[in-house]
Design a protein around this motif. Structure first.
Motif, mmCIF file in Angstrom:
data_model
loop_
_atom_site.group_PDB
_atom_site.id
_atom_site.type_symbol
_atom_site.label_atom_id
_atom_site.label_comp_id
_atom_site.label_asym_id
_atom_site.label_seq_id
_atom_site.Cartn_x
_atom_site.Cartn_y
_atom_site.Cartn_z
ATOM 1 N N ARG A 58 -1.544 -37.739 -52.626
ATOM 2 C CA ARG A 58 -1.190 -36.353 -52.987
ATOM 3 C C ARG A 58 -2.433 -35.475 -52.996
ATOM 4 O O ARG A 58 -2.436 -34.360 -52.478
ATOM 5 C CB ARG A 58 -0.526 -36.307 -54.368
ATOM 6 C CG ARG A 58 0.981 -36.473 -54.317
ATOM 7 C CD ARG A 58 1.604 -36.022 -55.645
ATOM 8 N NE ARG A 58 0.958 -36.618 -56.810
ATOM 9 C CZ ARG A 58 1.256 -37.810 -57.292
ATOM 10 N NH1 ARG A 58 2.201 -38.540 -56.709
ATOM 11 N NH2 ARG A 58 0.642 -38.293 -58.357
ATOM 12 N N ALA A 59 -3.505 -35.978 -53.600
ATOM 13 C CA ALA A 59 -4.730 -35.178 -53.717
ATOM 14 C C ALA A 59 -5.323 -34.875 -52.339
ATOM 15 O O ALA A 59 -5.753 -33.750 -52.068
ATOM 16 C CB ALA A 59 -5.752 -35.904 -54.586
ATOM 17 N N PHE A 60 -5.329 -35.875 -51.455
ATOM 18 C CA PHE A 60 -5.900 -35.641 -50.119
ATOM 19 C C PHE A 60 -5.004 -34.734 -49.281
ATOM 20 O O PHE A 60 -5.496 -33.912 -48.511
ATOM 21 C CB PHE A 60 -6.195 -36.967 -49.397
ATOM 22 C CG PHE A 60 -7.538 -37.517 -49.778
ATOM 23 C CD1 PHE A 60 -7.716 -38.168 -50.991
ATOM 24 C CD2 PHE A 60 -8.644 -37.341 -48.972
ATOM 25 C CE1 PHE A 60 -8.960 -38.637 -51.381
ATOM 26 C CE2 PHE A 60 -9.897 -37.804 -49.348
ATOM 27 C CZ PHE A 60 -10.050 -38.449 -50.547
ATOM 28 N N ALA A 61 -3.700 -34.847 -49.456
ATOM 29 C CA ALA A 61 -2.790 -33.964 -48.712
ATOM 30 C C ALA A 61 -2.981 -32.514 -49.152
ATOM 31 O O ALA A 61 -2.892 -31.595 -48.344
ATOM 32 C CB ALA A 61 -1.343 -34.413 -48.925
ATOM 33 N N GLY A 62 -3.272 -32.307 -50.429
ATOM 34 C CA GLY A 62 -3.364 -30.942 -50.958
ATOM 35 C C GLY A 62 -4.777 -30.369 -50.943
ATOM 36 O O GLY A 62 -4.994 -29.225 -51.333
ATOM 37 N N ALA A 63 -5.748 -31.157 -50.472
ATOM 38 C CA ALA A 63 -7.144 -30.712 -50.562
ATOM 39 C C ALA A 63 -7.506 -29.726 -49.461
ATOM 40 O O ALA A 63 -7.137 -29.916 -48.298
ATOM 41 C CB ALA A 63 -8.078 -31.921 -50.487
#
Ligand code: OAD
Length: 246
Positions: free
Chosen positions: A179-184
């Motif tokens: 999730r964090a990498f998709a939203g970064a």
């Protein structure tokens, strides 16, 4: 993208995801997995110690190996690279996410995960053990008080809190990282060979959603050709260059 653009992108980003590997701890003198096989341990392959089979066969041997690595990491100190990531977390707050493949606990000791953002240890932590029956995680006793195999407060044998060969990464940790990498807006990939899953997959997720991926590694890796920008530097030097004004 050049260095000044990378610096500007990092400064402007509200959501930053970071993945680190063994390379960030190199400057703390922590030997990599394979380099740790010296002396008595040189006759074992890491796969023959860090696996559920090895532990079933000879838990005392496996614990002896981990206790040695535990003592080594306690004797080491976080380096400038770890410190700069804690500094970046202070600047970005809740928008900061750090996933590490390292089990040495040095990110937490440098302050990561307690400066407003999140730290996830994808492969576990050498400083912890878990009850073989209940799965509860406990810190290991100080080295001079450590008895092997360690027992939980409930009297059960504990195993190292490490993801072994043939085991799955913890689902919650992996979900959070994805999730964090998709939203970064910006992802940093530091000191990892990027061949072992999930390194390559996480950066790809950022790129797919239009974010920038900045790699810091003294060597080219499989990620280099697709990275938005690649800094051919050590972790600490690369972070110094990037954070100058972030
Ligand atoms: P590796 O040992 O595969 O890669 C370390 C990377 O760090 C290499 O790409 C080096 O070029 C780079 N490097 C060396 N010195 C550096 C420095 N001073 N600054 C920055 N980078 C530097 O380690 P990982 O990618 O972490 O898995 O390996 C990932 C996983 O593979 C490990 O966690 C382990 C292993 O099998 C498990 O234990 C489950």
């Amino acid at each position: 993208m050049d260095l000044s653009q990378a610096r500007a992108a990092l400064k402007a980003a509200r959501r930053v995801a970071v993945l680190t590997g063994a390379g960030i701890s190199a400057e703390s003198g922590i030997p990599t997995f394979r380099d740790a096989q010296t002396g008595h341990w040189a006759r074992f392959r890491p796969e023959d110690l860090a696996s559920p089979d090895a532990y079933r066969r000879d838990p005392d041997l496996v614990w002896e190996w981990y206790a040695g690595r535990y003592r080594d990491v306690l004797a080491a100190q976080p380096n400038r690279g770890h410190e700069l990531l804690a500094e970046l977390e202070r600047r970005k707050g809740a928008g900061f996410f750090l996933a590490t493949q390292n089990v040495d606990g040095l990110h937490a000791r440098a302050g990561s995960g307690s400066a407003g953002g999140e730290l996830v240890e994808l492969h576990g932590n050498l400083l912890q053990a878990r009850d073989e029956l209940t799965g509860e995680v406990f810190p290991l006793a100080a080295p001079d008080e450590l008895t092997l195999p360690p027992l939980s407060p409930g009297g059960q044998r504990m195993r190292p809190h490490i993801v072994w060969f043939g085991e799955y990464l913890p689902v919650d940790a992996l979900d959070a990282a994805q999730r964090a990498f998709a939203g970064a807006e910006v992802a940093l990939v530091i000191g990892t060979s990027s061949v072992v899953y999930p390194a390559a997959g996480l950066a790809a997720e950022t790129l797919r959603r239009g974010g920038a991926v900045i790699e810091i590694n003294p060597e080219a890796t499989d990620l280099t050709p697709v990275a938005t920008f690649s800094l051919r530097e050590s972790a600490s030097r690369g972070l110094e260059l990037l954070l100058d004004d972030a």
